[in-house]
Design a protein around this motif. Sequence first.
Motif, PDB file in Angstrom:
ATOM      1  N   ARG A 219       0.822  -1.201   0.000  1.00 15.97           N
ATOM      2  CA  ARG A 219       0.000   0.000   0.000  1.00 15.97           C
ATOM      3  C   ARG A 219       0.857   1.253   0.000  1.00 15.97           C
ATOM      4  NH1 ARG A 219      -2.657  -0.305   5.999  1.00 15.97           N
ATOM      5  NH2 ARG A 219      -3.673   1.595   5.307  1.00 15.97           N
ATOM      6  N   VAL A 220       0.242   2.367  -0.429  1.00 15.87           N
ATOM      7  CA  VAL A 220       0.907   3.665  -0.379  1.00 15.87           C
ATOM      8  C   VAL A 220       0.189   4.547   0.633  1.00 15.87           C
ATOM      9  CG1 VAL A 220       1.610   3.479  -2.801  1.00 15.87           C
ATOM     10  CG2 VAL A 220      -0.473   4.741  -2.210  1.00 15.87           C
ATOM     11  N   LEU A 221       0.896   5.494   1.187  1.00 17.08           N
ATOM     12  CA  LEU A 221       0.341   6.419   2.179  1.00 17.08           C
ATOM     13  C   LEU A 221      -0.529   5.724   3.221  1.00 17.08           C
ATOM     14  CD1 LEU A 221      -0.726   9.738   0.382  1.00 17.08           C
ATOM     15  CD2 LEU A 221       1.228   9.330   1.854  1.00 17.08           C
ATOM     16  N   PRO A 222       0.027   4.794   3.986  1.00 18.56           N
ATOM     17  CA  PRO A 222      -0.784   4.120   5.013  1.00 18.56           C
ATOM     18  C   PRO A 222      -1.351   5.084   6.045  1.00 18.56           C
ATOM     19  CG  PRO A 222       1.569   3.693   5.333  1.00 18.56           C
ATOM     20  CD  PRO A 222       1.429   4.352   3.998  1.00 18.56           C
ATOM     21  N   GLU A 223      -0.728   6.283   6.183  1.00 22.85           N
ATOM     22  CA  GLU A 223      -1.177   7.248   7.184  1.00 22.85           C
ATOM     23  C   GLU A 223      -2.582   7.777   6.921  1.00 22.85           C
ATOM     24  OE1 GLU A 223       3.325   7.599   6.648  1.00 22.85           O
ATOM     25  OE2 GLU A 223       1.560   7.457   5.364  1.00 22.85           O
ATOM     26  N   VAL A 224      -3.049   7.740   5.666  1.00 24.56           N
ATOM     27  CA  VAL A 224      -4.378   8.297   5.355  1.00 24.56           C
ATOM     28  C   VAL A 224      -5.459   7.222   5.292  1.00 24.56           C
ATOM     29  CG1 VAL A 224      -3.407  10.268   4.121  1.00 24.56           C
ATOM     30  CG2 VAL A 224      -3.992   8.195   2.854  1.00 24.56           C
ATOM     31  N   TYR A 362      -4.656  10.768  17.728  1.00 20.73           N
ATOM     32  CA  TYR A 362      -4.242  11.107  16.368  1.00 20.73           C
ATOM     33  C   TYR A 362      -5.458  11.547  15.560  1.00 20.73           C
ATOM     34  CZ  TYR A 362      -1.491  10.654  12.062  1.00 20.73           C
ATOM     35  OH  TYR A 362      -0.806  10.901  10.898  1.00 20.73           O
ATOM     36  N   VAL A 363      -5.389  12.745  14.970  1.00 21.56           N
ATOM     37  CA  VAL A 363      -6.563  13.299  14.294  1.00 21.56           C
ATOM     38  C   VAL A 363      -6.638  12.911  12.818  1.00 21.56           C
ATOM     39  CG1 VAL A 363      -6.609  15.266  15.853  1.00 21.56           C
ATOM     40  CG2 VAL A 363      -5.409  15.470  13.668  1.00 21.56           C
ATOM     41  N   GLY A 364      -5.556  12.367  12.271  1.00 21.28           N
ATOM     42  CA  GLY A 364      -5.547  12.007  10.859  1.00 21.28           C
ATOM     43  C   GLY A 364      -4.405  12.687  10.129  1.00 21.28           C
ATOM     44  N   SER A 365      -4.436  12.623   8.809  1.00 19.54           N
ATOM     45  CA  SER A 365      -3.317  13.110   8.019  1.00 19.54           C
ATOM     46  C   SER A 365      -3.790  13.787   6.741  1.00 19.54           C
ATOM     47  CB  SER A 365      -2.377  11.953   7.655  1.00 19.54           C
ATOM     48  OG  SER A 365      -1.877  11.323   8.812  1.00 19.54           O
ATOM     49  N   ASN A 377      -7.462  12.585   5.373  1.00 19.01           N
ATOM     50  CA  ASN A 377      -8.351  11.792   6.214  1.00 19.01           C
ATOM     51  C   ASN A 377      -8.214  12.353   7.620  1.00 19.01           C
ATOM     52  OD1 ASN A 377      -9.829   9.928   7.620  1.00 19.01           O
ATOM     53  ND2 ASN A 377      -8.845   8.124   6.736  1.00 19.01           N
ATOM     54  N   VAL A 378      -9.095  13.278   7.977  1.00 18.12           N
ATOM     55  CA  VAL A 378      -9.005  13.999   9.246  1.00 18.12           C
ATOM     56  C   VAL A 378     -10.301  13.816  10.021  1.00 18.12           C
ATOM     57  CG1 VAL A 378      -8.643  16.242  10.329  1.00 18.12           C
ATOM     58  CG2 VAL A 378      -7.446  15.684   8.198  1.00 18.12           C
ATOM     59  N   TYR A 379     -10.197  13.276  11.247  1.00 11.88           N
ATOM     60  CA  TYR A 379     -11.372  12.991  12.080  1.00 11.88           C
ATOM     61  C   TYR A 379     -12.400  12.146  11.313  1.00 11.88           C
ATOM     62  CZ  TYR A 379      -9.693  16.480  15.422  1.00 11.88           C
ATOM     63  OH  TYR A 379      -8.939  17.181  16.338  1.00 11.88           O
ATOM     64  N   GLY A 380     -11.888  11.265  10.449  1.00 19.93           N
ATOM     65  CA  GLY A 380     -12.779  10.405   9.682  1.00 19.93           C
ATOM     66  C   GLY A 380     -13.373  11.055   8.444  1.00 19.93           C
ATOM     67  N   ILE A 381     -13.104  12.359   8.253  1.00 19.74           N
ATOM     68  CA  ILE A 381     -13.590  13.063   7.059  1.00 19.74           C
ATOM     69  C   ILE A 381     -12.566  12.873   5.944  1.00 19.74           C
ATOM     70  CG2 ILE A 381     -14.237  15.291   6.077  1.00 19.74           C
ATOM     71  CD1 ILE A 381     -14.985  16.176   8.925  1.00 19.74           C
ATOM     72  N   LYS A 382     -13.000  12.314   4.835  1.00 22.20           N
ATOM     73  CA  LYS A 382     -12.086  11.987   3.743  1.00 22.20           C
ATOM     74  C   LYS A 382     -12.262  12.967   2.596  1.00 22.20           C
ATOM     75  CE  LYS A 382     -12.459   7.184   5.187  1.00 22.20           C
ATOM     76  NZ  LYS A 382     -13.035   5.856   4.884  1.00 22.20           N
ATOM     77  N   LEU A 383     -11.166  13.593   2.220  1.00 21.24           N
ATOM     78  CA  LEU A 383     -11.178  14.569   1.135  1.00 21.24           C
ATOM     79  C   LEU A 383     -10.150  14.180   0.093  1.00 21.24           C
ATOM     80  CD1 LEU A 383     -11.305  17.866   3.231  1.00 21.24           C
ATOM     81  CD2 LEU A 383     -13.230  16.724   2.120  1.00 21.24           C
ATOM     82  N   ARG A 384     -10.378  14.601  -1.130  1.00 17.74           N
ATOM     83  CA  ARG A 384      -9.429  14.330  -2.206  1.00 17.74           C
ATOM     84  C   ARG A 384      -9.434  15.492  -3.187  1.00 17.74           C
ATOM     85  NH1 ARG A 384     -12.488   8.973  -4.119  1.00 17.74           N
ATOM     86  NH2 ARG A 384     -12.618   8.822  -1.866  1.00 17.74           N
ATOM     87  N   GLY A 385      -8.365  15.578  -3.975  1.00 24.35           N
ATOM     88  CA  GLY A 385      -8.283  16.624  -4.974  1.00 24.35           C
ATOM     89  C   GLY A 385      -8.037  17.996  -4.379  1.00 24.35           C
ATOM     90  N   PHE A 386      -8.693  19.033  -4.936  1.00 26.35           N
ATOM     91  CA  PHE A 386      -8.444  20.414  -4.522  1.00 26.35           C
ATOM     92  C   PHE A 386      -8.782  20.668  -3.052  1.00 26.35           C
ATOM     93  CE2 PHE A 386      -9.604  24.835  -3.894  1.00 26.35           C
ATOM     94  CZ  PHE A 386      -8.509  25.495  -4.446  1.00 26.35           C
ATOM     95  N   PRO A 387      -9.934  20.195  -2.528  1.00 27.49           N
ATOM     96  CA  PRO A 387     -10.228  20.458  -1.105  1.00 27.49           C
ATOM     97  C   PRO A 387      -9.145  19.913  -0.173  1.00 27.49           C
ATOM     98  CG  PRO A 387     -12.190  19.693  -2.235  1.00 27.49           C
ATOM     99  CD  PRO A 387     -11.050  19.489  -3.189  1.00 27.49           C
ATOM    100  N   THR A 394      -3.436  24.863   4.310  1.00 24.97           N
ATOM    101  CA  THR A 394      -3.944  25.634   5.439  1.00 24.97           C
ATOM    102  C   THR A 394      -3.449  25.080   6.762  1.00 24.97           C
ATOM    103  OG1 THR A 394      -5.949  26.134   4.176  1.00 24.97           O
ATOM    104  CG2 THR A 394      -6.035  26.488   6.549  1.00 24.97           C
ATOM    105  N   TYR A 395      -3.495  23.758   6.905  1.00 21.93           N
ATOM    106  CA  TYR A 395      -3.058  23.139   8.155  1.00 21.93           C
ATOM    107  C   TYR A 395      -1.579  23.416   8.411  1.00 21.93           C
ATOM    108  CZ  TYR A 395      -1.535  19.594  11.460  1.00 21.93           C
ATOM    109  OH  TYR A 395      -0.959  18.972  12.525  1.00 21.93           O
ATOM    110  N   HIS A 396      -0.747  23.176   7.408  1.00 18.90           N
ATOM    111  CA  HIS A 396       0.691  23.337   7.631  1.00 18.90           C
ATOM    112  C   HIS A 396       1.090  24.808   7.761  1.00 18.90           C
ATOM    113  CE1 HIS A 396       1.806  19.206   7.624  1.00 18.90           C
ATOM    114  NE2 HIS A 396       1.237  18.979   6.469  1.00 18.90           N
ATOM    115  N   LEU A 397       0.357  25.691   7.106  1.00 11.87           N
ATOM    116  CA  LEU A 397       0.626  27.115   7.318  1.00 11.87           C
ATOM    117  C   LEU A 397       0.370  27.488   8.769  1.00 11.87           C
ATOM    118  CD1 LEU A 397       1.291  29.895   6.066  1.00 11.87           C
ATOM    119  CD2 LEU A 397      -1.171  30.200   5.714  1.00 11.87           C
ATOM    120  N   SER A 398      -0.691  26.940   9.354  1.00 11.14           N
ATOM    121  CA  SER A 398      -1.010  27.240  10.749  1.00 11.14           C
ATOM    122  C   SER A 398       0.048  26.709  11.704  1.00 11.14           C
ATOM    123  CB  SER A 398      -2.377  26.656  11.120  1.00 11.14           C
ATOM    124  OG  SER A 398      -2.327  25.230  11.204  1.00 11.14           O
ATOM    125  N   ARG A 399       0.764  25.654  11.290  1.00 10.59           N
ATOM    126  CA  ARG A 399       1.774  25.046  12.152  1.00 10.59           C
ATOM    127  C   ARG A 399       3.172  25.622  11.918  1.00 10.59           C
ATOM    128  NH1 ARG A 399      -2.009  24.148  14.459  1.00 10.59           N
ATOM    129  NH2 ARG A 399      -2.928  22.202  15.175  1.00 10.59           N
TER     130      ARG A 399
END
Length: 446
Positions: A219-224, A362-365, A377-387, A394-399
């Motif tokens: 598998r790839v990206l097991p973190e998500v 762990y909140v996701g990745s 995949n954050v708090y069980g919410i799965k997004l792909r593409g532009f979102p 946005t997340y990494h800018l905040s950090r």
Amino acid sequence: MGTDVNRKAKHILIVGGGYVGLYTALRLQRRLSRELRDGSVRITLATPESYMTYQPFLPEAAAGNLSPRHVVAPLRRVLPKVRIINGKITKVNHAAKTATFQPADGPRRDIAYDIIVMAAGSISRTLPIPGLTDIGIGFRTVGEAIGLRNRVLHQLDVAESVDDPDLRRRALTFVVVGAGFAGVEALAELEDMSRDSIRYYRNLSPRDLRWVLVEATDRVLPEVGPEMGRWTLEQLRERGIDVRLNTRLESCVGGKVVLSDGDVFEADTLVWTAGVRANPIIESSDLPIDERGRIKTTTWLTVAGVRDAFAAGDIAGVPDATNPGRFCAPNAQHAVRQAKVLADNIVRTLRGEELVGYRHRYVGSVAGLGLHKGVANVYGIKLRGFPAWFMHRTYHLSRMPTFNRKVRVVVDWTLALLFKRETISLGEIHHPRDEFRAAVATGRKH
């Protein structure tokens, strides 16, 4: 060998200037401001570099979306009340509360301390693969990221300038080993950049590019998570990337890549991102080490069975209080939060107060897959593409530490929207004396 023996103040020594080192020092600087002013406490941070690298932005720096100067935080500017010394801690003798420091230049010396924070992070975990040290490059530092960017663009120049199809094919073959965050994000951003750049070459087309991702697991990206990992795999393959699962790199001597699935081909560029291991400084210390080669650490972020020693981040085996029997993952999400608890527990130790445990579910990745592409995949919410890509930024800018760096990153992104990406190879910056040496050699002949 000199010795630093000033013990008039309580001396806190922080080993490492990464996430844990920087954020621990930042919080101590704020919470111990009175003690630092009156001289009852002093803090020293020992690190090879004078800056902290925000590693999640390395792929964007490699792709030219961010300036490399903007993905690092200058330690001396951020930590004005902390003494920064550049070099390596080569030995820790906690029984005597001394650490041996080797500066970049000059004799080594022993530094006496009262409290030590082990935050030296990790290094690339490599295997004894023939040829790996000759052509392989990691992806953990700014130097590696920018060196790889220049390498990829240089290979396009090479391919444009030769007529031999075998040389061209070798120049345009890029191999990435490891399909975790570092490998997938590095490959996705660089492949995106190379595809964008190749339109400026008259004799090359996107079909000439060959990107190969080699992963030993299935598998790839097991973190998500499995679902998002499968989607990522499909997206990479749709982009023409050759993904080899359940495959190992067996040899790469002289650029001849041999895979465990029997495939053999030539490549001039190989990126190694197949895992990390704790910084080897722990092997030269008297601190306890667990079965995974990390410092044995408690949920209070103290070193197990030892007084006045703390550890966190990649170098530490921190029990996951939300998942008994398991350990916290070695990532920035945990490291930044651990640093806060660690610093607070040092303050509590100095004031004779009860320590608190580290607990974070762990909140996701989120991961970037090139410009305007991502997966989350954050708090069980799965997004792909532009979102997902937008969430990633946005997340990494905040950090990103300091307001100054946040603004610079936003400016870089804004300029990237208005102007085309720079596709210039500046490989000579890695060998700045070559031109002068050539001139000297020519002068001797005349």
